[in-house]
Design an enzyme around this catalytic site. Structure first.
Site, mmCIF file in Angstrom:
data_model
loop_
_atom_site.group_PDB
_atom_site.id
_atom_site.type_symbol
_atom_site.label_atom_id
_atom_site.label_comp_id
_atom_site.label_asym_id
_atom_site.label_seq_id
_atom_site.Cartn_x
_atom_site.Cartn_y
_atom_site.Cartn_z
ATOM 1 C CB CYS A 110 9.266 3.089 3.374
ATOM 2 S SG CYS A 110 7.922 3.001 4.542
ATOM 3 C CG ASP A 111 11.360 5.630 1.344
ATOM 4 O OD1 ASP A 111 10.976 4.732 0.575
ATOM 5 O OD2 ASP A 111 10.625 6.562 1.715
ATOM 6 C CB CYS A 127 8.654 5.713 6.010
ATOM 7 S SG CYS A 127 8.560 3.944 6.299
HETATM 8 C C1 LIG Z 1 6.612 9.119 1.180
HETATM 9 C C2 LIG Z 1 6.071 7.858 1.824
HETATM 10 C C3 LIG Z 1 6.622 6.639 1.444
HETATM 11 C C4 LIG Z 1 6.123 5.455 2.020
HETATM 12 N N1 LIG Z 1 6.680 4.277 1.610
HETATM 13 C C5 LIG Z 1 6.211 3.119 2.112
HETATM 14 C C6 LIG Z 1 6.760 1.874 1.692
HETATM 15 O O1 LIG Z 1 7.668 1.826 0.855
HETATM 16 N N2 LIG Z 1 6.268 0.740 2.264
HETATM 17 C C7 LIG Z 1 5.279 0.752 3.203
HETATM 18 O O2 LIG Z 1 4.856 -0.320 3.665
HETATM 19 N N3 LIG Z 1 4.734 1.919 3.634
HETATM 20 C C8 LIG Z 1 5.183 3.101 3.107
HETATM 21 N N4 LIG Z 1 4.659 4.284 3.552
HETATM 22 C C9 LIG Z 1 3.587 4.260 4.577
HETATM 23 C C10 LIG Z 1 2.239 3.842 3.944
HETATM 24 O O3 LIG Z 1 1.973 4.638 2.813
HETATM 25 C C11 LIG Z 1 1.127 3.924 4.977
HETATM 26 O O4 LIG Z 1 1.466 3.135 6.100
HETATM 27 C C12 LIG Z 1 -0.214 3.424 4.399
HETATM 28 O O5 LIG Z 1 -0.579 4.122 3.232
HETATM 29 C C13 LIG Z 1 -1.314 3.552 5.458
HETATM 30 O O6 LIG Z 1 -2.541 3.190 4.897
HETATM 31 P P1 LIG Z 1 -3.917 3.737 5.519
HETATM 32 O O7 LIG Z 1 -4.968 3.207 4.616
HETATM 33 O O8 LIG Z 1 -3.971 3.427 6.952
HETATM 34 O O9 LIG Z 1 -3.834 5.334 5.442
HETATM 35 P P2 LIG Z 1 -3.567 6.321 4.216
HETATM 36 O O10 LIG Z 1 -2.769 5.699 3.149
HETATM 37 O O11 LIG Z 1 -3.038 7.554 4.861
HETATM 38 O O12 LIG Z 1 -5.033 6.596 3.639
HETATM 39 C C14 LIG Z 1 -5.981 7.337 4.355
HETATM 40 C C15 LIG Z 1 -6.932 8.000 3.384
HETATM 41 O O13 LIG Z 1 -7.979 8.627 4.117
HETATM 42 C C16 LIG Z 1 -8.318 9.863 3.513
HETATM 43 N N5 LIG Z 1 -8.931 10.748 4.504
HETATM 44 C C17 LIG Z 1 -8.353 11.293 5.613
HETATM 45 N N6 LIG Z 1 -9.245 12.030 6.296
HETATM 46 C C18 LIG Z 1 -10.426 11.936 5.625
HETATM 47 C C19 LIG Z 1 -11.732 12.485 5.851
HETATM 48 N N7 LIG Z 1 -12.017 13.266 6.904
HETATM 49 N N8 LIG Z 1 -12.716 12.226 4.941
HETATM 50 C C20 LIG Z 1 -12.451 11.424 3.844
HETATM 51 N N9 LIG Z 1 -11.222 10.878 3.600
HETATM 52 C C21 LIG Z 1 -10.237 11.128 4.480
HETATM 53 C C22 LIG Z 1 -6.971 10.376 3.023
HETATM 54 O O14 LIG Z 1 -7.138 11.335 1.984
HETATM 55 C C23 LIG Z 1 -6.281 9.100 2.561
HETATM 56 O O15 LIG Z 1 -6.503 8.852 1.192
HETATM 57 C C24 LIG Z 1 5.106 5.499 2.990
HETATM 58 C C25 LIG Z 1 4.559 6.732 3.364
HETATM 59 C C26 LIG Z 1 5.028 7.910 2.791
HETATM 60 C C27 LIG Z 1 4.427 9.225 3.195
#
Ligand SMILES: Cc1cc2nc3c(=O)[nH]c(=O)nc-3n(C[C@H](O)[C@H](O)[C@H](O)COP(=O)(O)OP(=O)(O)OC[C@H]3O[C@@H](n4cnc5c(N)ncnc54)[C@H](O)[C@@H]3O)c2cc1C
Length: 308
Positions: free
Chosen positions: A135-136, A132
């Site tokens: 982010c980084d 990302c």
């Molecule tokens: C290395 C890295 C650094 C990042 N840094 C930043 C940053 O600095 N700032 C920023 O704004 N964003 C950052 N991001 C992006 C940010 O983390 C995501 O945009 C955010 O977490 C999305 O939230 P979400 O709840 O949509 O999904 P997610 O955080 O992906 O959460 C989804 C959850 O659903 C669960 N899940 C999936 N499938 C199933 C299933 N079938 N049954 C049960 N559970 C399930 C997963 O295990 C997960 O815990 C970063 C991402 C990465 C990978």
């Protein structure tokens, strides 16, 4: 009986939604197959989430989301959801082979970034290897980095990263597949010497010294070379976590992300989606949280409408 909500996932979007729905007295259960807090929980440091002027460790932010949701009564259960089905008067989800019924469902399962699989990629995940740029990118002010990928997002992100990095080696497996407009823009940076493109190149391994990345080994048409870089950004696509929706009738876009209307409802009434799993998502914690809150308000309206 009170109308209930099942949330699939317990990342930032799911937890934000749960804060809202539990405060509205909607019984809410979250089903999480991995880590509570999702991708945010495994992010070293989050610098762009409002309210934390000095940044915040991803794990701490995730714990705060969780505590706030649990304070209002959210129930977080561990388990993997393998299917979602609309029945006549309820929605059935299967969690670890067990059927669960709810009146509404929010899918907030996020997306996974595709990895190259090269040695060192996992060891330096988030600490030199990134997925990302927003982010980084700022960690690489005046540093040399490599960007991997040749599609629209890789080119767009490489151009964005020129704001910070002193030089970018762009590693492209075959040829650049970005739009003409982006390719024209890229040419400006190539001409300025800010980006060097390496076509027909595959990354081989991350090189490091004393726990820090100091290069990347590449294979360009069987010629093995080493490039001096301090960070590597990988943009080779996304895997939306929507495989379990096969046969559910929920409409996905061509990338496999869930399509919703402006109320964040899918084509199936009562089933909503928010965060990184949603078509059009901006893949940021702040927007995932915002979408979770919006989805919760739409869910409240939907459940109200089902009472009559
Ligand atoms: C290395 C890295 C650094 C990042 N840094 C930043 C940053 O600095 N700032 C920023 O704004 N964003 C950052 N991001 C992006 C940010 O983390 C995501 O945009 C955010 O977490 C999305 O939230 P979400 O709840 O949509 O999904 P997610 O955080 O992906 O959460 C989804 C959850 O659903 C669960 N899940 C999936 N499938 C199933 C299933 N079938 N049954 C049960 N559970 C399930 C997963 O295990 C997960 O815990 C970063 C991402 C990465 C990978």
């Amino acid at each position: 009986m009170k109308k209930s909500l099942a949330i699939i996932g317990a990342g930032p979007s799911a937890l934000a939604a749960a804060i809202y729905t539990t405060r509205e007295d909607i019984p809410t259960v979250l089903y999480e197959k991995g880590v509570v807090g999702g991708l945010a929980a495994i992010t070293d440091k989050v610098e762009n989430y409002p309210g934390f002027p000095s940044g915040v460790e991803g794990m701490i932010l995730a714990n705060q989301f969780q505590s706030q949701a649990e304070r209002f009564g959210a129930d977080i259960e561990f388990g993997e959801v393998s299917s979602v089905k609309k029945l006549n008067n309820a929605i059935e989800i299967i969690v670890d082979n067990k059927p669960i019924l709810a009146d509404a469902v929010l899918i907030a399962t996020g997306s996974s970034y595709k990895k190259t699989g090269m040695p060192g990629e996992d060891d330096f995940y988030g600490k030199g290897v990134h997925y990302c740029a927003t982010c980084d990118g700022a960690f690489y002010r005046d540093k040399k980095i490599a960007v991997i990928g040749g599609g629209n997002s890789a080119i767009q992100e490489a151009i964005f990263l020129t704001r910070f990095a002193s030089h970018i080696d762009l590693l492209v497996r075959s040829k650049i597949r970005a739009s003409d407009v982006l390719q024209k823009e890229l040419k400006k940076y190539i001409d300025e010497g800010k980006i060097t493109v390496h076509l027909k190149t595959t990354p081989q391994k991350i090189l490091s010294l004393e726990g820090k990345i100091n290069g990347i080994e590449i294979n360009q048409e069987d010629d093995i070379k080493q490039l001096e870089v301090e960070g590597v950004f990988v943009f080779i696509g996304l895997n939306p976590n929507t495989g379990f929706l096969q046969g559910s009738g929920i409409e996905l876009d061509e990338q496999g992300l869930i399509k919703t209307n402006s109320r964040l409802e899918t084509n199936i009434p009562g089933i909503f989606a928010s965060g990184d799993v949603r078509s059009g998502a901006t893949m940021q914690i702040a927007s995932a949280v915002g979408e979770g809150a919006s989805a919760a308000l739409s869910i409240r309206e939907y459940l109200e409408s089902q009472k009559h």
